[in-house]
Design an enzyme around this catalytic site. Structure first.
Site, PDB file in Angstrom:
ATOM      1  N   HIS A  80       0.826  -1.204   0.000  1.00 32.02           N
ATOM      2  CA  HIS A  80       0.000   0.000   0.000  1.00 32.02           C
ATOM      3  C   HIS A  80       0.864   1.259   0.000  1.00 32.02           C
ATOM      4  CE1 HIS A  80       0.784   1.089   4.220  1.00 32.02           C
ATOM      5  NE2 HIS A  80       0.682  -0.207   4.510  1.00 32.02           N
ATOM      6  N   GLU A 183      -2.068  -6.473   7.886  1.00 35.07           N
ATOM      7  CA  GLU A 183      -0.761  -6.327   8.511  1.00 35.07           C
ATOM      8  C   GLU A 183      -0.785  -7.029   9.873  1.00 35.07           C
ATOM      9  OE1 GLU A 183       2.221  -2.642   9.850  1.00 35.07           O
ATOM     10  OE2 GLU A 183       0.523  -2.311   8.516  1.00 35.07           O
TER      11      GLU A 183
END
Length: 243
Positions: A80, A183
């Site tokens: 990202h 994550e």
């Protein structure tokens, strides 16, 4: 998809990038950058891996995979763009933080690099920063297909989000979100400034929390725990598409 159909998959990940030189995943704060290509063979099938890289390279034109006939699959991994907590140097983990304007630009740049590669399905974490990156990248694609997030959290959600035009369906790309691709959960470090945390607990202790494979941060996930859920999801879901 039918056997023999060329199939391409894009995966937007949270906090890891592929190290092409060492063939491993690195946890890193490297931003989305240029893309490079690796390929490997498995039986009669070929897999092309297109990975995001934070370092500058000589690549100028958008990436285009060479055609090798039926049975070719491609896996694209994109980290990202910069999030609002990346900018503040905070531990983010599973806190759902959006991109900064810089992160938006990085996602757009990543999209330009893959705009010539056919894409059939997108896997992304449940985090908005990953979903924003995927959507912004797809807006640059030359085929102009519309990325559509699938909703299967309930029977009603699945029913209400159906597309009834076959033409529209063909002009769309399903986006599958999964918490398993999030994550790692940083526990009690989430929201803390990384530099201040190192000063408080010591650089060696923080380094061990972040880089050791088996030791989790306080009330958080170790890399082993994170890998267990992410790799399991990859084998059960993503690999199926590639095959």
């Amino acid at each position: 998809m039918a056997a023999g159909t060329t199939h391409h998959t894009i995966v937007s990940t949270q906090s890891h990038r592929w190290n092409c030189k060492n063939s491993r995943l690195d946890e890193t704060t490297t931003k989305v950058g240029l893309v490079s290509i690796r390929s490997c063979s498995s039986g009669n099938r070929k897999l092309g891996l297109v990975c995001a890289s934070g370092s500058k390279s000589s690549i100028i034109d958008p990436v285009q995979l060479p055609s090798s006939g039926n049975g070719e699959s491609s896996l694209i991994l994109i980290r990202h763009g910069e999030s609002m907590w990346n900018e503040k140097n905070l531990f983010t983990g599973c806190v759902d933080v959006p991109l900064t304007p810089t992160g938006v630009e990085e996602a757009i740049e990543a999209g330009k690099r893959i705009c010539n590669i056919p894409i059939d399905v997108i896997f992304t974490s449940a985090m908005i920063r990953a979903q924003m990156t995927a959507m912004l990248a797809m807006m640059q694609h030359r085929r102009k297909k519309v990325p559509i997030i699938t909703h299967k959290e309930s029977e009603q959600a699945h029913s209400w989000s159906q597309i009834y035009s076959e033409h529209t369906r063909k002009q769309s790309v399903p986006v599958i979100t999964a918490w398993q691709l999030n994550e790692r959960m940083y526990g009690e470090l989430q929201g803390l400034n990384k530099q201040e945390t190192a000063e408080r607990f010591g650089k060696e202790q923080v380094h061990e929390w972040r880089r050791s494979y088996d030791m989790p941060p306080p009330n958080g996930e170790s890399l082993a725990m994170c890998a267990d859920r992410a790799v399991t999801y990859f084998k059960d879901q993503v690999r199926i598409c590639l095959q």
